[in-house]
Scaffold this motif. Structure first.
Motif, short mmCIF file in Angstrom:
data_model
loop_
_atom_site.label_atom_id
_atom_site.label_comp_id
_atom_site.label_asym_id
_atom_site.label_seq_id
_atom_site.Cartn_x
_atom_site.Cartn_y
_atom_site.Cartn_z
N ALA A 298 -30.49 39.24 -74.48
CA ALA A 298 -31.62 38.48 -73.96
C ALA A 298 -31.69 37.34 -74.12
CB ALA A 298 -32.85 39.37 -73.86
N ARG A 299 -31.52 36.81 -75.61
CA ARG A 299 -31.67 35.57 -76.08
C ARG A 299 -30.67 34.74 -75.52
NH1 ARG A 299 -31.50 35.61 -82.21
NH2 ARG A 299 -32.35 33.38 -81.79
N VAL A 300 -29.30 35.02 -75.28
CA VAL A 300 -28.50 34.33 -74.37
C VAL A 300 -28.90 33.96 -73.17
CG1 VAL A 300 -26.15 34.05 -73.37
CG2 VAL A 300 -26.56 35.33 -75.73
N ALA A 301 -29.48 35.00 -72.22
CA ALA A 301 -29.71 34.66 -70.87
C ALA A 301 -30.80 33.80 -71.06
CB ALA A 301 -30.14 36.35 -70.38
N GLU A 302 -31.85 33.91 -71.93
CA GLU A 302 -32.78 32.89 -71.90
C GLU A 302 -32.43 31.65 -72.31
OE1 GLU A 302 -35.80 34.81 -74.49
OE2 GLU A 302 -36.17 36.60 -73.17
#
Length: 312
Positions: A135-139
């Protein structure tokens, strides 16, 4: 005369404001950010004090952006984009771009050396579960992550992936018997804490359904660590060990046993955003993968979940 009455704006608080604005639910936002709900609420209140406006209306019906919050939201997103761009430009001026990578518990020991020809690799020290790193990569707070991920999550988060490593999971039991054990005779721990163990629970529950192994429900984080050892001693049967426990030194009264029919495999993916445009990120992916062991088609000779990206 300089006015020192206002606090310096905290970019991390601004990022948290964006997440709450997207979720419109403090509980879900806290889970996504992997922090406690009260802490998130206090940080949003601190940001409101810094800005001098109320950003959210909070009542029994839920959470909503105020007019001020809705007006400021696109500007805060632009500010975060500008901060990221500033970091990238500084890297280029210094002669090399920085690429930020997060991981869960495993990463190649020579990761920085592999990436060195492509970029300065910054390995993030915030070690959190697979679903959170993805999720951190996506954000956008990470450029890359090493994590376990499923096909639906790659689609939902718009991520691309390459297979970087594979763990053959084993069982741990009391005694001296190190002979292989059938998968159906293994106990599979599943923890009530979905925030911390979401990825493991999904994997473990599907493995149990496929093999007939028995699930053991726990609520103390005993998927790994001392609590895991305590469960093994209490249960007196082979217990499936998570990837976090593969290289841990066991107490003398416990042994590892290979699992067969089938052998559970855990895949580690290198993930990045599909909409990524930075050449440094793509070059880092290629540099890291060139040093990785090749896992060709047909070499994953064990059990994988049905939605594993590398299941042939």
């Amino acid at each position: 005369m300089t006015d020192y009455s206002r606090s310096t704006l905290d970019l991390e608080r601004i990022r948290k404001f964006v997440v709450v604005a997207e979720e419109l639910h403090f509980g879900r936002a806290a889970e996504r950010l992997l922090i406690a709900g009260p802490s998130l609420s206090q940080q949003i209140k601190a940001l409101e004090r810094d800005l001098g406006v109320v950003l959210f209306e909070r009542n029994r019906r839920g959470v909503a952006l105020t007019q001020a919050g809705a007006t400021l939201l696109p500007h805060t997103k632009a500010l975060l984009d500008q901060a990221a761009d500033l970091q990238r430009r500084a890297g280029r001026l210094a002669g090399t771009e920085q690429v930020r990578l997060g991981y869960v518990n495993w990463r190649p020991a020579d990761l920085r050396a592999r990436a060195a020809p492509a970029a300065e690799l910054i390995i993030d020290t915030w070690v959190v579960p697979s679903h959170a790193q993805a999720a951190r990569v996506a954000e956008g707070s990470l450029d890359l992550a090493i994590c376990w991920i499923r096909k639906p999550d790659l689609e939902r988060l718009a991520l691309a992936s390459r297979l970087l490593g594979v763990d053959r999971l084993h069982a741990v039991t009391v005694g001296e018997d190190e002979r292989p054990v059938r998968a159906s005779d293994v106990l599979v721990p599943v923890d009530d804490d979905q925030t911390s163990w979401s990825s493991w629970n999904a994997y473990a529950e599907e493995f149990a359904r496929h093999t007939g192994a028995q699930i053991v429900r726990i609520s103390d984080g005993g998927i790994t660590g001392e609590a895991f050892v305590d469960h093994v001693r209490r249960l007196r049967r082979p217990v499936l060990n998570s990837p976090k426990g593969q290289e841990v030194l066991l107490p003398p009264d416990l042994v590892r046993r290979p699992i067969v029919q089938p052998t559970p495999l855990w895949t580690w993916s290198l993930v990045w955003r599909r909409e990524e445009v930075r050449r440094a990120v793509f070059d880092t992916v290629e540099a890291v993968m060139r040093g990785a062991e090749a896992w060709g088609d047909g070499e994953l000779d064990g059990w994988l979940p049905v939605d594993d990206p590398y299941l042939v």
